[in-house]
Design a protein around this motif. Structure first.
Motif, PDB file in Angstrom:
ATOM      1  N   VAL A   7      -0.235  13.210 -10.483  1.00 60.70           N
ATOM      2  CA  VAL A   7      -0.311  11.808 -10.932  1.00 60.70           C
ATOM      3  C   VAL A   7       0.528  10.929 -10.026  1.00 60.70           C
ATOM      4  CG1 VAL A   7       0.204  10.214 -12.827  1.00 60.70           C
ATOM      5  CG2 VAL A   7      -0.817  12.449 -13.317  1.00 60.70           C
ATOM      6  N   ASP A   8       1.759  11.400  -9.685  1.00 59.61           N
ATOM      7  CA  ASP A   8       2.651  10.582  -8.862  1.00 59.61           C
ATOM      8  C   ASP A   8       2.078  10.317  -7.476  1.00 59.61           C
ATOM      9  OD1 ASP A   8       4.405  10.493 -10.947  1.00 59.61           O
ATOM     10  OD2 ASP A   8       5.702  12.114 -10.181  1.00 59.61           O
ATOM     11  N   TYR A   9       1.364  11.231  -6.930  1.00 57.70           N
ATOM     12  CA  TYR A   9       0.888  11.093  -5.558  1.00 57.70           C
ATOM     13  C   TYR A   9      -0.604  10.773  -5.495  1.00 57.70           C
ATOM     14  CZ  TYR A   9       5.409  12.649  -3.962  1.00 57.70           C
ATOM     15  OH  TYR A   9       6.745  12.722  -3.719  1.00 57.70           O
ATOM     16  N   GLY A  10      -1.172  10.175  -6.699  1.00 61.85           N
ATOM     17  CA  GLY A  10      -2.537   9.649  -6.691  1.00 61.85           C
ATOM     18  C   GLY A  10      -3.606  10.693  -6.590  1.00 61.85           C
ATOM     19  N   ARG A  11      -3.328  11.908  -6.988  1.00 62.29           N
ATOM     20  CA  ARG A  11      -4.328  12.952  -6.944  1.00 62.29           C
ATOM     21  C   ARG A  11      -4.942  13.069  -8.339  1.00 62.29           C
ATOM     22  NH1 ARG A  11      -3.108  15.693  -2.142  1.00 62.29           N
ATOM     23  NH2 ARG A  11      -5.137  16.703  -2.449  1.00 62.29           N
ATOM     24  N   TYR A  12      -5.748  11.985  -8.694  1.00 61.05           N
ATOM     25  CA  TYR A  12      -6.233  11.830 -10.078  1.00 61.05           C
ATOM     26  C   TYR A  12      -7.257  12.906 -10.428  1.00 61.05           C
ATOM     27  CZ  TYR A  12      -4.062   7.311  -9.241  1.00 61.05           C
ATOM     28  OH  TYR A  12      -3.201   6.338  -8.916  1.00 61.05           O
ATOM     29  N   ALA A  13      -8.058  13.225  -9.537  1.00 61.96           N
ATOM     30  CA  ALA A  13      -9.074  14.227  -9.840  1.00 61.96           C
ATOM     31  C   ALA A  13      -8.422  15.575 -10.123  1.00 61.96           C
ATOM     32  CB  ALA A  13     -10.056  14.349  -8.676  1.00 61.96           C
ATOM     33  N   GLU A  14      -7.446  15.998  -9.250  1.00 59.71           N
ATOM     34  CA  GLU A  14      -6.759  17.258  -9.460  1.00 59.71           C
ATOM     35  C   GLU A  14      -5.988  17.236 -10.765  1.00 59.71           C
ATOM     36  OE1 GLU A  14      -6.903  15.637  -6.732  1.00 59.71           O
ATOM     37  OE2 GLU A  14      -7.260  16.944  -5.000  1.00 59.71           O
TER      38      GLU A  14
ATOM     39  N   GLU B  61      -0.773   9.369 -20.430  1.00 59.57           N
ATOM     40  CA  GLU B  61      -0.929   7.920 -20.579  1.00 59.57           C
ATOM     41  C   GLU B  61      -0.798   7.234 -19.243  1.00 59.57           C
ATOM     42  OE1 GLU B  61       1.016   4.247 -23.159  1.00 59.57           O
ATOM     43  OE2 GLU B  61       1.810   6.280 -23.332  1.00 59.57           O
ATOM     44  N   ARG B  62       0.127   7.703 -18.394  1.00 56.43           N
ATOM     45  CA  ARG B  62       0.295   7.122 -17.068  1.00 56.43           C
ATOM     46  C   ARG B  62      -0.964   7.337 -16.248  1.00 56.43           C
ATOM     47  NH1 ARG B  62       4.199   9.769 -14.025  1.00 56.43           N
ATOM     48  NH2 ARG B  62       3.871   8.129 -12.461  1.00 56.43           N
ATOM     49  N   LEU B  63      -1.567   8.504 -16.392  1.00 58.29           N
ATOM     50  CA  LEU B  63      -2.809   8.768 -15.669  1.00 58.29           C
ATOM     51  C   LEU B  63      -3.900   7.796 -16.121  1.00 58.29           C
ATOM     52  CD1 LEU B  63      -4.622  10.439 -13.794  1.00 58.29           C
ATOM     53  CD2 LEU B  63      -4.914  12.061 -15.691  1.00 58.29           C
ATOM     54  N   TRP B  64      -3.999   7.562 -17.439  1.00 64.59           N
ATOM     55  CA  TRP B  64      -5.009   6.647 -17.972  1.00 64.59           C
ATOM     56  C   TRP B  64      -4.802   5.258 -17.422  1.00 64.59           C
ATOM     57  CZ3 TRP B  64      -9.242   7.607 -20.903  1.00 64.59           C
ATOM     58  CH2 TRP B  64      -9.896   6.550 -21.460  1.00 64.59           C
ATOM     59  N   CYS B  65      -3.551   4.849 -17.383  1.00 67.12           N
ATOM     60  CA  CYS B  65      -3.239   3.515 -16.853  1.00 67.12           C
ATOM     61  C   CYS B  65      -3.568   3.431 -15.375  1.00 67.12           C
ATOM     62  CB  CYS B  65      -1.768   3.191 -17.113  1.00 67.12           C
ATOM     63  SG  CYS B  65      -1.373   3.003 -18.843  1.00 67.12           S
ATOM     64  N   LYS B  66      -3.285   4.454 -14.638  1.00 68.96           N
ATOM     65  CA  LYS B  66      -3.565   4.468 -13.186  1.00 68.96           C
ATOM     66  C   LYS B  66      -5.070   4.346 -12.938  1.00 68.96           C
ATOM     67  CE  LYS B  66       0.579   5.141 -11.380  1.00 68.96           C
ATOM     68  NZ  LYS B  66       1.168   4.229 -10.400  1.00 68.96           N
ATOM     69  N   LEU B  67      -5.855   4.997 -13.816  1.00 66.26           N
ATOM     70  CA  LEU B  67      -7.304   4.919 -13.648  1.00 66.26           C
ATOM     71  C   LEU B  67      -7.809   3.522 -13.937  1.00 66.26           C
ATOM     72  CD1 LEU B  67      -8.400   8.320 -15.275  1.00 66.26           C
ATOM     73  CD2 LEU B  67      -8.428   7.744 -12.860  1.00 66.26           C
ATOM     74  N   GLU B  68      -7.258   2.885 -14.986  1.00 65.94           N
ATOM     75  CA  GLU B  68      -7.672   1.524 -15.297  1.00 65.94           C
ATOM     76  C   GLU B  68      -7.268   0.578 -14.177  1.00 65.94           C
ATOM     77  OE1 GLU B  68      -5.998   0.650 -19.088  1.00 65.94           O
ATOM     78  OE2 GLU B  68      -7.674   1.581 -20.209  1.00 65.94           O
ATOM     79  N   GLU B  69      -6.072   0.754 -13.624  1.00 70.67           N
ATOM     80  CA  GLU B  69      -5.644  -0.099 -12.516  1.00 70.67           C
ATOM     81  C   GLU B  69      -6.575   0.059 -11.325  1.00 70.67           C
ATOM     82  OE1 GLU B  69      -1.645   0.811 -11.577  1.00 70.67           O
ATOM     83  OE2 GLU B  69      -0.836   0.020 -13.467  1.00 70.67           O
ATOM     84  N   SER B  70      -6.991   1.252 -11.098  1.00 65.14           N
ATOM     85  CA  SER B  70      -7.891   1.492  -9.965  1.00 65.14           C
ATOM     86  C   SER B  70      -9.239   0.846 -10.192  1.00 65.14           C
ATOM     87  CB  SER B  70      -8.067   3.010  -9.763  1.00 65.14           C
ATOM     88  OG  SER B  70      -8.943   3.267  -8.689  1.00 65.14           O
ATOM     89  N   ILE B  71      -9.720   0.854 -11.497  1.00 70.51           N
ATOM     90  CA  ILE B  71     -11.006   0.211 -11.806  1.00 70.51           C
ATOM     91  C   ILE B  71     -10.879  -1.282 -11.641  1.00 70.51           C
ATOM     92  CG2 ILE B  71     -12.672  -0.209 -13.658  1.00 70.51           C
ATOM     93  CD1 ILE B  71     -12.049   2.607 -14.692  1.00 70.51           C
ATOM     94  N   ARG B  72      -9.770  -1.823 -12.121  1.00 72.16           N
ATOM     95  CA  ARG B  72      -9.580  -3.264 -12.025  1.00 72.16           C
ATOM     96  C   ARG B  72      -9.478  -3.707 -10.572  1.00 72.16           C
ATOM     97  NH1 ARG B  72      -6.154  -2.478 -16.594  1.00 72.16           N
ATOM     98  NH2 ARG B  72      -4.362  -2.414 -15.193  1.00 72.16           N
ATOM     99  N   SER B  73      -8.891  -2.856  -9.758  1.00 73.07           N
ATOM    100  CA  SER B  73      -8.754  -3.211  -8.338  1.00 73.07           C
ATOM    101  C   SER B  73     -10.025  -2.966  -7.555  1.00 73.07           C
ATOM    102  CB  SER B  73      -7.596  -2.412  -7.705  1.00 73.07           C
ATOM    103  OG  SER B  73      -7.892  -1.043  -7.752  1.00 73.07           O
ATOM    104  N   GLY B  74     -11.035  -2.404  -8.214  1.00 77.59           N
ATOM    105  CA  GLY B  74     -12.295  -2.135  -7.545  1.00 77.59           C
ATOM    106  C   GLY B  74     -12.284  -0.932  -6.621  1.00 77.59           C
ATOM    107  N   HIS B  75     -11.365  -0.050  -6.773  1.00 73.57           N
ATOM    108  CA  HIS B  75     -11.221   1.132  -5.888  1.00 73.57           C
ATOM    109  C   HIS B  75     -11.743   2.370  -6.603  1.00 73.57           C
ATOM    110  CE1 HIS B  75      -9.675   3.597  -2.722  1.00 73.57           C
ATOM    111  NE2 HIS B  75      -8.937   4.306  -3.609  1.00 73.57           N
ATOM    112  N   ARG B  76     -12.753   2.945  -6.126  1.00 76.95           N
ATOM    113  CA  ARG B  76     -13.325   4.168  -6.678  1.00 76.95           C
ATOM    114  C   ARG B  76     -13.656   3.983  -8.158  1.00 76.95           C
ATOM    115  NH1 ARG B  76      -9.397   8.948  -4.850  1.00 76.95           N
ATOM    116  NH2 ARG B  76      -7.908   7.524  -5.792  1.00 76.95           N
TER     117      ARG B  76
END
Length: 1462
Positions: free
Chosen positions: A1368-1375, A1412-1427
């Protein structure tokens, strides 16, 4: 000489070659031609034939030998010699323009001769040209020169054609006489008058006086062709005698010689008268070579011998020819050419002798043939060279004539070895037979007789051969008995017998000689050859040969020889030979049986027969003559002839004595068959056999001297003085040096030149003439008498009393070396061996031991001289067992010499001029003191020749004499104490043994030395030698106890260590490769003595020196020094581990080190000093030094500061260099607690970065180093160059052979020290490369949590939630999503048996905050239009999984509540 000639005449003499006459060096001199006349179609003078003659000129006479060879028709050979000089080494080859007639005359030049041409040479060519050449001395001509024009007068006889062809020629000084085929005789004053001057030519034709003389000879007045002419001096007038040919003479001249005696009377005119009758001499067989008339004798040289016949005297003597044997018979006899089977007998006799050692037969046979081929009289340089060329052995002149006797033997043996490939005795014998046959054929061809040499004034008779010269001698009495007639035997017996019954004794002797002849004929020539060879052989004794020969006489050859015949010759040939041998032996046995019975019957008793044999032995004993020494000895032809004749006589005497010895032995063995009484048998064994054995030995030694080549003395030999020979000129010394060592210059020459010559029977020397046959045999008798009996000829009670003088003479001239092979020795030392063997035999029989050892100390002198000879012999050219044997014999002789009565007086009387080592003995008061001096002298002489074993024996013998020799009673005369003398002797013994690496004996000599000062010196030398030569383990292996001297040994080694340190200080470096190392020696020495701390101290001091040394060396030297230091530290640690832990320390201070302090504290010493070095400190130093060493191998320089904690940079260097083992060893050794944890994280972080392919650490850029092993076990041998490093090797073979494999291995090994090391590794990898995929083995470390302890993602310090958080810390969301789903699904699908445990309170934990941090990171990525699409998918998966998970938790909670209320 043919048997028919011998039957009709008596043998009167034997040919004796002039040694050296076959080695003339020829100088070519050409005759200039001034004649323009062409040669006629037919010869005008007699054609070229092989011819030779002698011209005798002047007083004292000079003998000019000239030869013309048919194969070289234009060359005239001239050799000039005088009887009082040695035979010349230079001869002339005069080359004429045309072929020569067989005529030459050399005479004195009586004209005024200011130019120095004392001689005149007349020669005539086939074309009729006469030459007069005025000659200088032969040695004045240079090779390849031309006669001066004023020295040559050329006259063409064809200018007087009315003479017709020339048929005969004669000449005297300034007068040439020719005879024509018309009978005319012309006298030319050539050299006196000019050819055109009146009186130049005198013609001698049929005048009145001449006709009257001719009328007495011829029946007609027609004068036939001139057959021969001679000019003689009669009544001081020169008379020309001309012999014309007529039919009668010509018809009878091929089979008979007719002699007419011419008388003359002196008055106003010379009146000749001719005896009415003529003497006819039948020529028998063999062609006539030359005929010579003297005043009362005629000499006829034939191919098979020479015949002399008296012309005047009693009628009974007229017509009785006396024969002279030629050298051909001697050579044939020596080379086994006179009998077809004599050489075969040699093989069968050798097989009988060496029945148990067949491999010695072939070398034994070779030694016999070699000795015979090189005998004087047989050996001929030209013949040998021609024979070698027959075998394609081509040697140049310089190569061949530079060969000594040894060199000639090697060349001959190489030919035989090449031919006899199989090496079997019969093959070797066949090769020798072939070689000797070729040699004899060449000898007869090359050395064929060509003419007579007769000096009527001196009575000398000789033969001119193709390339050598010889004279004749009379026979010795024993030879007359052997070859003479029955009447001569009677005359000789009568002259030598005191009995009145001469006829009976003569008859008995005749029968005895007949029996001796039968024995000799039965055994053949091979028996004497084998017996003679056994006298010098090292592998067989002559005492074994005689019984073997007697057994063959009694029973024939054994069955083993018959079996040998089959194997060597084949069955058929062997059967025929066995039958022939059996028949021959039966015939011999029968003949001997009948002859012996007849002999006993004629003598009536065997005692009478033995009396006759004993009287016969008198003829075999060398005569005793008183020498009148009033003339100086010199090199001359007479001495050469005498020496060679002596060897001939000695050979006959030796063989005759051997035949008598065999006959006596045969009589004793068959005594029962011939009815011989016991007393007679005892007389044979006790009296006659020892007597004849002495005679055999005496003649063998004389023959040995006459045939054994002398040896060139070495420069370092006892002496090479020539003073006794009175050779003062450089030319004389050069001549001596050139002769010594050659085959034809034997030991007898040296003896003869020292013997002087008696004035009696040497009158021919006063006039410089050659010796006549009678004086020659007298010279032989004088020489043999001097050799056996000495100057006075008085018989001594001691055997061979003159031997000491002979030994001194030979030793003086360096004749003490040995030319020895495995089977025979041909040296002067042989003389001593047989002399002493005879003496020893006498001593054992208790017959002469008292007299031998008591007469003038001769026994002591003989033994001492023999010891000196053997000693010199052993140290020159011998090796191995031969040298050891000679040394042992020398030791034995010296010990026996000193033990004989009167030894001190006898040895002090030896002259120092003998060339012996100086004895330097003083007058001694006791026998022990004398022996002490002698043993010390022997010890020194053996040491001088580097024969340590002998030196040790005499040193020990001297030690035994010290106490008695230096007894207190003689204290007033002592200059040294007993301790000093013993100390010196033990020191010498120590030196001898140490020099030959006998270290144990050297140690024994040290501890036995009573002199403390000498002992200390020896000990120091002992350690130095061991240190320098390398076998230092002798000091440390515990075999030498060093009782009482261990501290001194340690001190000496410590001094060596100090010297090494001082050299390092002065040179600025320490030689690590120096062997042996004194520090290591001290370590080993103390370890064997169980002084553990002292051993550790020495080796640690060495490692301390190496620490500073390594800092200043280059790459290779640094690695070597560090490896050596590692070895030292390891040894020190090992030594301290053997000490009690309370005392496991050493003092590093140099001042307190054992190198400077002998007394070292023991295990019971006080507490260690403040700066002590413990085992732990040594361990720290070892680790740091190991790291430094490994870095040095990679050419990375880092220096340790001792045993203090190293800086972290060292670990970084090790990691960067892939030296992971060493890096972790340093970490674990010097870091503890949190510091260790921190350093481990740093190391693994660095290792992780090296695994990332997308990024390289700046610190590792350009570093292409490889991993290597940690420790090496040696310094010099184990240090390797950087270029030879194995790139793919490491201490461990980690998986994949890569950095990933290393990371896996070391992480698995060291995470027990720090469990969160995988987190550090994973975080480092993810940080370094955001796209990296973590290796499965690393992920497995996070997941490997026991399920029994917790469910979900819970765990200890290392758990799945840690990995989830890193993802999670290093953006490896899929893993992270996949890992979460994996564990949620695992929770939902657990086994039924685990469900009850799942429902327990707190049994399940998930990192909800991180989710929860992972969920938030995914939402931030959606909002930013990235992947967006990927993130939406991940949210949906997480949502669904969480809903199901929460529902499952609610159900589990309800179940728990329900169960609680029940």
């Amino acid at each position: 000489m043919s048997e028919k000639m011998r039957a009709r005449s008596s043998l009167a003499g034997i040919e004796v070659p002039v040694i050296g006459s076959d080695t003339v060096k020829w100088h070519q001199v050409a005759v200039p031609s001034t004649s323009a006349a062409l040669p006629p179609p037919q010869p005008f003078a007699p054609s070229t034939e092989d011819a030779a003659s002698c011209s005798i000129v002047g007083s004292p006479p000079t003998y000019f030998i000239w030869r013309i060879h048919k194969i070289h028709p234009r060359v005239l050979e001239i050799v000039a010699f005088c009887g009082y000089k040695e035979f010349p080494r230079i001869g002339l080859r005069v080359e004429f323009p045309d072929a020569l007639s067989p005529f030459a005359v050399i005479c004195e030049n009586k004209t005024n001769n200011p130019s120095g041409n004392p001689y005149m040479l007349y020669a005539v060519t086939v074309s009729g040209v006469a030459y007069l050449i005025r000659l200088k001395n032969v040695d004045n001509y240079a090779s390849c020169s031309i006669f001066e024009p004023n020295e040559v007068i050329e006259f063409n006889l064809q200018t007087y054609p009315h003479y017709g062809a020339i048929t005969a020629m004669a000449a005297i000084s300034e007068c040439l006489v020719i005879g024509g085929n018309d009978g005319s005789v012309g006298c030319f004053q050539l050299g006196m008058l000019d050819p055109s001057a009146p009186g130049f030519l005198h013609e001698l034709r049929d005048d009145a006086g001449f006709g009257r003389l001719w009328g007495l000879v011829s029946r007609s007045r027609v004068v036939a062709a001139v057959h021969d002419m001679v000019i003689s001096c009669v009544a001081r007038k020169k008379l020309l005698f001309v012999l014309h040919s007529d039919g009668i003479l010509r018809d009878s001249s091929m089979e008979m010689i007719s002699i007419s005696i011419l008388h003359f009377t002196l008055g106003d005119r010379i009146v000749f008268s001719l005896e009415p009758s003529m003497q006819d001499i039948s020529l028998e067989e063999g062609g006539v070579i030359d005929v010579n008339l003297t005043s009362n004798k005629i000499w006829i040289l034939k191919e098979d011998g020479m015949v002399m016949q008296e012309l005047f005297g009693p009628k009974e003597n007229r017509g009785v020819a006396q024969c002279y044997a030629l050298q051909e018979a001697f050579v044939a006899d020596q080379l086994f050419q006179s009998s077809e089977h004599s050489s075969d007998d040699l093989l069968w006799l050798a097989h009988s002798l060496f029945s148990s050692s067949k491999d010695q037969i072939a070398p034994f046979l070779s030694s016999i043939f070699l000795r015979k081929l090189l005998l004087p009289g047989v050996h001929h340089n030209t013949v040998l060279r021609a024979t070698l060329q027959d075998y394609n052995k081509h040697l140049t002149d310089s190569e061949f004539y530079s060969l000594t006797g040894d060199g000639l033997k090697e060349e001959i043996l190489s030919v035989i070895e090449h031919e006899g490939v199989s090496g079997k005795p019969i093959s070797v014998l066949y090769c020798w037979k072939t070689f000797c046959t070729r040699y004899f054929h060449n000898w007869c061809k090359i050395s064929a007789p060509r003419g007579l040499l007769i000096d009527s004034s001196a009575g000398a008779i000789g033969i001119i051969r193709n390339n050598s010269i010889s004279l004749f001698r009379c026979l010795e009495d024993i030879e007359l008995l052997t070859f003479g007639s029955f009447d001569e035997i009677g005359d000789i017996v009568s002259s030598g017998s005191d009995s009145s019954d001469d006829d009976l004794e003569r008859d008995i002797l005749f029968e005895v000689l007949h029996c001796i002849g039968n024995v000799s004929q039965q055994l053949g020539k091979a028996a004497a050859a084998v017996f003679y060879e056994s006298l010098g052989a090292s592998n067989i004794s002559s005492e074994e040969v005689v019984p073997c020969l007697l057994k063959i006489l009694e029973t024939g050859y054994s069955s083993s020889i018959a079996a040998l015949h089959i194997s060597e010759l084949g069955a058929d040939t062997a059967w025929e030979k066995e039958v022939a041998d059996h028949k021959n032996h039966r015939k011999f046995s029968t003949c001997m049986f009948l002859s012996l019975h007849a002999l006993c019957s004629k003598a009536t008793t065997w005692a009478k027969v033995l009396d006759v044999i004993e009287s016969y032995l008198k003829f075999l004993v060398p005569r005793k003559l008183v020498q009148n020494l009033d003339s100086a000895a010199a090199f001359n032809i007479s001495s050469s002839i005498t020496v060679e004749a002596t060897s001939q006589v000695a050979k006959v005497m030796f063989e005759s004595a051997l035949d008598v010895l065999l006959l006596l032995g045969y009589l004793a063995n068959i005594s029962g068959q011939i009815h011989m009484l016991h007393n007679d048998v005892s007389r044979i064994k006790v009296e006659l056999v020892p007597m004849i054995q002495e005679v055999v030995t005496e003649w063998h030694i004389i023959h040995f001297f006459g045939t054994t080549p002398s040896e060139q003395p070495a420069v370092e030999d006892f002496s090479s003085q020539l003073s006794s020979l009175q050779i003062d000129s450089d030319a004389g010394k050069k001549s001596w040096n050139e002769k010594v060592g050659k085959c034809d210059f034997t030991l007898a020459f040296i003896l003869f030149l020292n013997s002087q010559s008696s004035s009696e029977d040497q009158s021919h020397l006063a006039f410089g003439s050659l010796p006549d046959p009678g004086s020659l045999i007298n010279s032989v008798r004088d020489f043999t008498s001097w050799m056996i009996w000495g100057q006075t000829g008085e018989e001594s009670p001691a055997f061979f009393s003159h031997s000491t003088e002979l030994a001194l003479i030979l030793l003086k001239h360096g004749q003490c070396d040995a030319v020895e092979d495995e089977y025979t020795e041909t040296s002067f030392c042989l003389f001593w061996k047989y002399l002493l063997s005879i003496v020893d035999a006498h001593i054992r029989k208790e017959k002469t031991s008292g007299s031998i050892q008591s007469v003038d100390g001769q026994w002591t002198k003989l033994l001492h001289l023999l010891g000196c000879c053997l000693l010199a012999q052993a140290q020159r050219g011998l090796n191995g067992m031969l040298k050891q044997r000679k040394m042992s014999e020398a030791v034995r002789c010296f010990f026996r010499a000193v033990s004989a009565p009167g030894a001190s007086e006898a040895l002090r009387s030896l002259s120092s001029e003998a060339g012996l080592p100086y004895l330097g003995f003083n007058a001694c008061t006791s026998a022990a003191a004398w022996k002490l001096q002698y043993y010390q002298w022997a010890m020194q002489i053996f040491e001088q020749y580097n024969m340590i074993e002998g030196a040790c024996q005499f040193a020990l013998a001297a030690l035994e004499q010290v106490d008695e020799a230096l007894c207190p009673e003689d204290a007033d005369h002592l200059f040294e104490s007993t301790t000093t003398v013993k100390g010196r002797l033990w020191a010498n013994l120590f030196k001898f043994t140490l020099d030959h690496n006998n270290f144990y004996d050297a140690y024994c000599a040290i501890i036995s030395n009573p002199d403390e000062e000498s002992k200390s010196i020896c000990l120091r030398r002992f350690i130095i030698v061991l240190y320098e030569r390398g076998p230092v383990k002798v000091l440390c292996d515990g075999q030498l106890p060093f009782t009482g001297i261990a501290d001194k040994v340690e001190q000496e080694l410590a001094w060596k260590a100090c010297i090494l340190i001082l050299r390092r200080i002065s040179a600025g470096r320490l030689d690590v490769s120096a062997e042996p190392n004194p520090f290591k020696l001290l370590y080993s020495f103390e370890m064997h003595r169980h002084n553990w701390r002292r051993a550790a101290s020495y080796i640690y001091l060495y490692s301390t020196q190496l620490r500073t040394e390594a800092a200043v060396k280059d790459h290779h030297g640094r690695s070597l020094a560090l490896q050596e230091r590692l070895n030292g530290l390891s040894a020190a640690i090992n030594a301290l581990h053997l000490v009690h832990p309370a005392y496991a320390w050493i003092n590093p201070s140099l001042e307190e080190n054992p190198l400077h302090k002998e007394n070292y504290p023991t295990a019971d010493a006080n507490a260690p000093p403040q700066d002590y070095v413990s085992a732990e400190i040594l361990d720290n130093e070892f680790v740091l030094t190991s790291a430094e060493h490994l870095l040095s191998l990679l050419n990375i320089k880092w220096t340790s500061n001792g045993n203090v904690k190293p800086p972290p940079e060292l670990v970084d260097l090790l990691v960067q260099s892939n030296l992971y083992d060493m890096a972790f060893t340093v970490l674990l050794k010097f870091w503890k607690g949190s510091g260790l944890t921190r350093e481990l994280e740093r190391v693994f972080a660095a290792m992780s970065l090296k695994c990332c392919s997308s990024r390289a650490s700046p610190a590792l850029a350009g570093s292409d180093v490889r991993a290597h092993g940690l420790l090496l076990t040696s310094s010099n041998d184990e240090a390797v160059a950087h270029d030879s490093l194995d790139i793919g090797r490491s201490t461990q073979q980690y998986k994949g052979n890569s950095q990933w494999g290393a990371l896996e291995v070391y992480l698995e090994k060291y995470r027990r020290f720090h469990p969160r090391l995988p987190v550090t590794v994973a975080e480092t990898l993810l940080c370094a490369d955001p796209q990296i995929e973590l290796p499965l083995w690393l992920v497995h470390m996070f997941k490997c949590v026991p399920r029994e302890s917790c469910w979900g993602m819970a765990g200890n310090e290392l758990n799945p939630s840690s990995l989830f958080q890193l993802y999670v810390d290093y953006g490896r969301y899929a893993e992270a999503t996949n890992l979460l789903l994996e564990y949620i699904e695992s929770f939902a699908s657990m086994r039924p048996t685990d469900i009850i445990r799942r429902k327990r309170a707190g049994a399940v934990w998930f990192p909800y905050t991180t989710i929860e941090r992972l969920w938030c990171k995914l939402e931030e990525s959606i909002r930013s239009g990235h992947r967006i699409e990927q993130c939406e998918k991940l949210k949906k998966l997480i949502h669904g999984a969480l809903v199901n998970h929460l529902n499952q938790l609610k159900v589990d909670s309800d179940d728990v509540l329900s169960s609680a209320t029940c």
